[in-house]
Design a protein around this motif. Structure first.
Motif, PDB file in Angstrom:
ATOM      1  N   THR A 196       0.730  -1.174   0.026  1.00 62.55           N
ATOM      2  CA  THR A 196      -0.041   0.051  -0.057  1.00 62.55           C
ATOM      3  C   THR A 196       0.833   1.121   0.065  1.00 62.55           C
ATOM      4  O   THR A 196       1.795   1.426   0.788  1.00 62.55           O
ATOM      5  CB  THR A 196      -1.089  -0.199   1.222  1.00 62.55           C
ATOM      6  N   TYR A 197       0.491   2.230  -1.009  1.00 67.11           N
ATOM      7  CA  TYR A 197       1.177   3.455  -0.987  1.00 67.11           C
ATOM      8  C   TYR A 197       0.206   4.591  -0.614  1.00 67.11           C
ATOM      9  O   TYR A 197      -0.898   4.497  -0.932  1.00 67.11           O
ATOM     10  CB  TYR A 197       1.745   3.605  -2.439  1.00 67.11           C
ATOM     11  N   SER A 198       0.591   5.513   0.146  1.00 66.31           N
ATOM     12  CA  SER A 198      -0.136   6.737   0.212  1.00 66.31           C
ATOM     13  C   SER A 198       0.311   7.762  -0.446  1.00 66.31           C
ATOM     14  O   SER A 198       1.425   7.831  -0.693  1.00 66.31           O
ATOM     15  CB  SER A 198       0.189   7.100   1.657  1.00 66.31           C
ATOM     16  N   LEU A 199      -0.693   8.732  -0.949  1.00 64.89           N
ATOM     17  CA  LEU A 199      -0.291   9.804  -1.804  1.00 64.89           C
ATOM     18  C   LEU A 199      -0.731  10.919  -0.893  1.00 64.89           C
ATOM     19  O   LEU A 199      -1.728  11.163  -0.326  1.00 64.89           O
ATOM     20  CB  LEU A 199      -1.305   9.879  -3.002  1.00 64.89           C
ATOM     21  N   ARG A 200       0.239  12.128  -0.960  1.00 64.05           N
ATOM     22  CA  ARG A 200       0.145  13.100  -0.031  1.00 64.05           C
ATOM     23  C   ARG A 200       1.177  14.238  -0.373  1.00 64.05           C
ATOM     24  O   ARG A 200       1.989  14.093  -1.309  1.00 64.05           O
ATOM     25  CB  ARG A 200       0.577  12.772   1.446  1.00 64.05           C
ATOM     26  N   GLY A 201       0.947  15.400  -0.075  1.00 62.05           N
ATOM     27  CA  GLY A 201       1.976  16.489  -0.051  1.00 62.05           C
ATOM     28  C   GLY A 201       2.884  16.532   0.916  1.00 62.05           C
ATOM     29  O   GLY A 201       2.698  16.011   2.084  1.00 62.05           O
ATOM     30  N   LEU A 202       4.116  17.186   0.938  1.00 62.05           N
ATOM     31  CA  LEU A 202       5.036  17.232   1.962  1.00 62.05           C
ATOM     32  C   LEU A 202       4.365  17.977   3.100  1.00 62.05           C
ATOM     33  O   LEU A 202       3.688  19.010   2.656  1.00 62.05           O
ATOM     34  CB  LEU A 202       6.211  18.148   1.394  1.00 62.05           C
ATOM     35  N   ARG A 203       4.422  17.405   4.102  1.00 64.32           N
ATOM     36  CA  ARG A 203       3.814  18.272   5.278  1.00 64.32           C
ATOM     37  C   ARG A 203       4.426  19.511   5.804  1.00 64.32           C
ATOM     38  O   ARG A 203       3.693  20.241   6.459  1.00 64.32           O
ATOM     39  CB  ARG A 203       3.909  17.141   6.551  1.00 64.32           C
ATOM     40  N   SER A 204       5.666  19.676   5.441  1.00 64.16           N
ATOM     41  CA  SER A 204       6.369  20.854   5.768  1.00 64.16           C
ATOM     42  C   SER A 204       7.760  21.099   5.031  1.00 64.16           C
ATOM     43  O   SER A 204       8.123  20.118   4.386  1.00 64.16           O
ATOM     44  CB  SER A 204       6.435  21.095   7.393  1.00 64.16           C
ATOM     45  N   ALA A 205       8.221  22.350   4.932  1.00 64.40           N
ATOM     46  CA  ALA A 205       9.388  22.395   4.376  1.00 64.40           C
ATOM     47  C   ALA A 205      10.702  21.508   4.848  1.00 64.40           C
ATOM     48  O   ALA A 205      11.634  21.503   4.153  1.00 64.40           O
ATOM     49  CB  ALA A 205       9.874  23.926   4.461  1.00 64.40           C
TER      50      ALA A 205
ATOM     51  N   ASP B 220      -3.467  12.724  -8.951  1.00 60.63           N
ATOM     52  CA  ASP B 220      -3.394  13.397  -7.314  1.00 60.63           C
ATOM     53  C   ASP B 220      -2.879  14.758  -7.703  1.00 60.63           C
ATOM     54  O   ASP B 220      -3.362  15.814  -6.976  1.00 60.63           O
ATOM     55  CB  ASP B 220      -2.327  12.516  -6.412  1.00 60.63           C
ATOM     56  N   ALA B 221      -1.829  14.937  -8.460  1.00 58.05           N
ATOM     57  CA  ALA B 221      -0.996  16.300  -8.692  1.00 58.05           C
ATOM     58  C   ALA B 221      -2.163  17.267  -9.486  1.00 58.05           C
ATOM     59  O   ALA B 221      -2.331  18.283  -9.000  1.00 58.05           O
ATOM     60  CB  ALA B 221      -0.093  16.215  -9.370  1.00 58.05           C
ATOM     61  N   LEU B 222      -2.911  16.655 -10.329  1.00 62.85           N
ATOM     62  CA  LEU B 222      -3.762  17.592 -11.148  1.00 62.85           C
ATOM     63  C   LEU B 222      -5.210  17.848 -10.105  1.00 62.85           C
ATOM     64  O   LEU B 222      -5.610  18.783 -10.303  1.00 62.85           O
ATOM     65  CB  LEU B 222      -4.240  16.766 -12.339  1.00 62.85           C
TER      66      LEU B 222
ATOM     67  N   VAL C 273       4.007  13.299  -3.229  1.00 59.57           N
ATOM     68  CA  VAL C 273       4.797  12.143  -3.065  1.00 59.57           C
ATOM     69  C   VAL C 273       4.052  10.979  -2.842  1.00 59.57           C
ATOM     70  O   VAL C 273       2.902  10.815  -2.289  1.00 59.57           O
ATOM     71  CB  VAL C 273       5.666  12.494  -2.085  1.00 59.57           C
ATOM     72  N   ALA C 274       4.387   9.756  -3.379  1.00 65.72           N
ATOM     73  CA  ALA C 274       3.845   8.393  -3.009  1.00 65.72           C
ATOM     74  C   ALA C 274       4.900   7.980  -1.859  1.00 65.72           C
ATOM     75  O   ALA C 274       5.986   7.533  -2.167  1.00 65.72           O
ATOM     76  CB  ALA C 274       3.754   7.651  -4.291  1.00 65.72           C
ATOM     77  N   CYS C 275       4.273   7.424  -0.980  1.00 66.94           N
ATOM     78  CA  CYS C 275       4.893   6.982   0.248  1.00 66.94           C
ATOM     79  C   CYS C 275       4.549   5.325   0.515  1.00 66.94           C
ATOM     80  O   CYS C 275       3.423   5.040   0.392  1.00 66.94           O
ATOM     81  CB  CYS C 275       4.921   7.636   1.550  1.00 66.94           C
ATOM     82  N   GLU C 276       5.670   4.339   0.612  1.00 68.37           N
ATOM     83  CA  GLU C 276       5.245   3.058   0.845  1.00 68.37           C
ATOM     84  C   GLU C 276       4.762   3.099   2.507  1.00 68.37           C
ATOM     85  O   GLU C 276       5.681   3.528   3.331  1.00 68.37           O
ATOM     86  CB  GLU C 276       6.394   2.253   0.760  1.00 68.37           C
TER      87      GLU C 276
ATOM     88  N   SER D   5       2.907   6.152 -10.932  1.00 74.25           N
ATOM     89  CA  SER D   5       2.960   7.437 -11.680  1.00 74.25           C
ATOM     90  C   SER D   5       1.587   7.860 -12.036  1.00 74.25           C
ATOM     91  O   SER D   5       1.316   9.140 -11.858  1.00 74.25           O
ATOM     92  CB  SER D   5       3.706   7.124 -12.944  1.00 74.25           C
ATOM     93  N   GLY D   6       0.754   7.153 -12.629  1.00 78.30           N
ATOM     94  CA  GLY D   6      -0.524   7.449 -12.974  1.00 78.30           C
ATOM     95  C   GLY D   6      -1.383   7.929 -11.869  1.00 78.30           C
ATOM     96  O   GLY D   6      -2.239   8.972 -11.932  1.00 78.30           O
ATOM     97  N   ALA D   7      -1.262   7.346 -10.850  1.00 79.00           N
ATOM     98  CA  ALA D   7      -1.932   7.992  -9.487  1.00 79.00           C
ATOM     99  C   ALA D   7      -1.517   9.162  -9.009  1.00 79.00           C
ATOM    100  O   ALA D   7      -2.340  10.034  -8.682  1.00 79.00           O
ATOM    101  CB  ALA D   7      -1.811   6.890  -8.437  1.00 79.00           C
TER     102      ALA D   7
END
Length: 370
Positions: free
Chosen positions: A25-34, A130-132, A77-80, A124-126
């Motif tokens: 399972t991979y989670s898709l998210r934005g970076l949480r902070s700089a 997500d980015a769009l 990003v996609a994270c395992e 990549s497709g996911a």
């Protein structure tokens, strides 16, 4: 592959390990902070290490930090899930682009990569979807990216279409003693600073933003924060003009053109940035594109680490302006062999949205690429 909503409402991608058959399972998210930027930059550097001149993690970090419109949450990003490791990335760049002089806010997609051990699993497709979605939530209905030929069908299936840009390669002979001075002006190193940035912004607006399509519109903050670190070694042409002070007959040097080259290997250098004041407002004679390049190219070549005769890769639109310049204006330091130029096309820029761009006027300067 299947998708779901994971912990915290984040999208999740579920696949089976092709070797063991175990679920991943991979989670898709934005970076949480700089604070996550260094880890992400190191990941991108590892993914692009196959390149002939691989970009360092510092390059990706700088590319983010210098961007005045940066948002850490738009680095997707996609994270395992089991390890927490980043395995894929798409960054959304907030940009403004020009279409016939009209500005459009857009999402530039770049730094797209997946670590080799996790490819061909739909990540990549996911991530693209997500980015769009993140771009749409940010109000960016127009999006663009640059894709290598093998990946264009993938992006076309997501609704992107190619807009062709014309390029050309011409041989340039550097003439003895050329380019560095004379009564008509001097060629000097260019530093983007609080003093020069407003001048460059005005010239770029008149030369590129108002004339070309797809061109990145550079804000004051973009010139102040982004361009000094991204432009690299550049040169400019100075010309003596009447001083701005009211009519006392004094003269001052002002920037009338600038350029920067990038070494592409094999004796080929790309014109990664260029502009010239084609319509001076002080009554002085204009500087043509041919004269400006003829004077600046020798110094620009040295600044890029080259010397002697070389091949110049430049936008076809710019070469056509050189062709239109009288041959006598090439005496400033470099002779461009326009008759022997080879023409080609870049179909890599792809757009998604309801704005149409004319291919014959489409140009994104390499310095603005992402």
């Amino acid at each position: 592959m299947s998708t779901s909503v994971g912990p915290g409402g984040m999208p999740a991608v579920h696949v089976f390990n092709p070797s063991s058959g175990a679920p991943i399972t991979y989670s898709l998210r934005g970076l949480r902070s700089a604070t996550e930027v260094p880890e992400w930059a190191a990941f991108c550097a590892r993914c692009f290490s196959y390149k002939a001149v691989p970009p360092s993690s510092e390059y990706f970090r700088r590319h983010f930090i210098n961007d005045p419109d940066r948002r850490h949450d738009l680095v997707r990003v996609a994270c395992e899930v089991d390890t927490g490791d980043i395995v894929g990335s798409v960054r959304v760049f907030i940009r403004t682009v020009s279409s016939g002089g009209r500005p459009h806010r857009a999402a530039g997609l770049g730094e797209v990569c997946t670590t080799p051990g996790h490819r061909r699993r739909g990540i990549s497709g996911a991530l693209l979807a997500d980015a769009l979605a993140a771009a749409d939530e940010a109000g960016l209905r127009l999006s663009l990216l640059h894709a290598a030929p093998d990946f264009r069908p993938f992006y076309a299936r997501a609704g992107f279409r190619s807009v062709r840009s014309g390029w050309a390669t011409a041989r340039v002979a550097v003439l003895p003693g050329g380019g560095a001075g004379g009564d008509d002006g001097a060629v000097v190193p260019l530093e983007v600073s609080p003093k020069t940035a407003p001048v460059l912004a005005l010239l770029h607006r008149a030369y590129s933003e108002e004339r070309f399509e797809g061109c990145v519109v550079r804000s004051d903050a973009y010139w102040r924060d982004y361009m000094p670190g991204e432009l690299g070694a550049a040169v400019c042409l100075l010309r003596r003009r009447p001083a701005a002070a009211a009519g006392d007959g004094t003269m001052a040097s002002s920037i009338v053109a600038w350029c920067a080259l990038r070494d592409r290997g094999g004796g080929v250098y790309q014109l990664r940035e260029f502009g010239v004041d084609l319509r001076p407002g002080d009554g002085s004679p204009p500087v043509t594109t041919g004269e400006a390049l003829g004077r600046m190219l020798p110094a620009a070549l040295v600044a890029a680490g080259g010397h002697g005769t070389f091949e110049l890769n430049l936008p076809r639109i710019v070469l056509e302006e050189v062709v239109a310049s009288p041959a006598s204006e090439f005496v400033g330091g470099a002779s461009i062999d326009v008759d022997g130029a080879r023409y080609d096309f870049d179909d890599g820029w792809m757009w998604r949205g309801d704005v149409d761009f004319r291919p014959d006027r489409h140009l994104i300067w390499p310095v603005d690429s992402f």
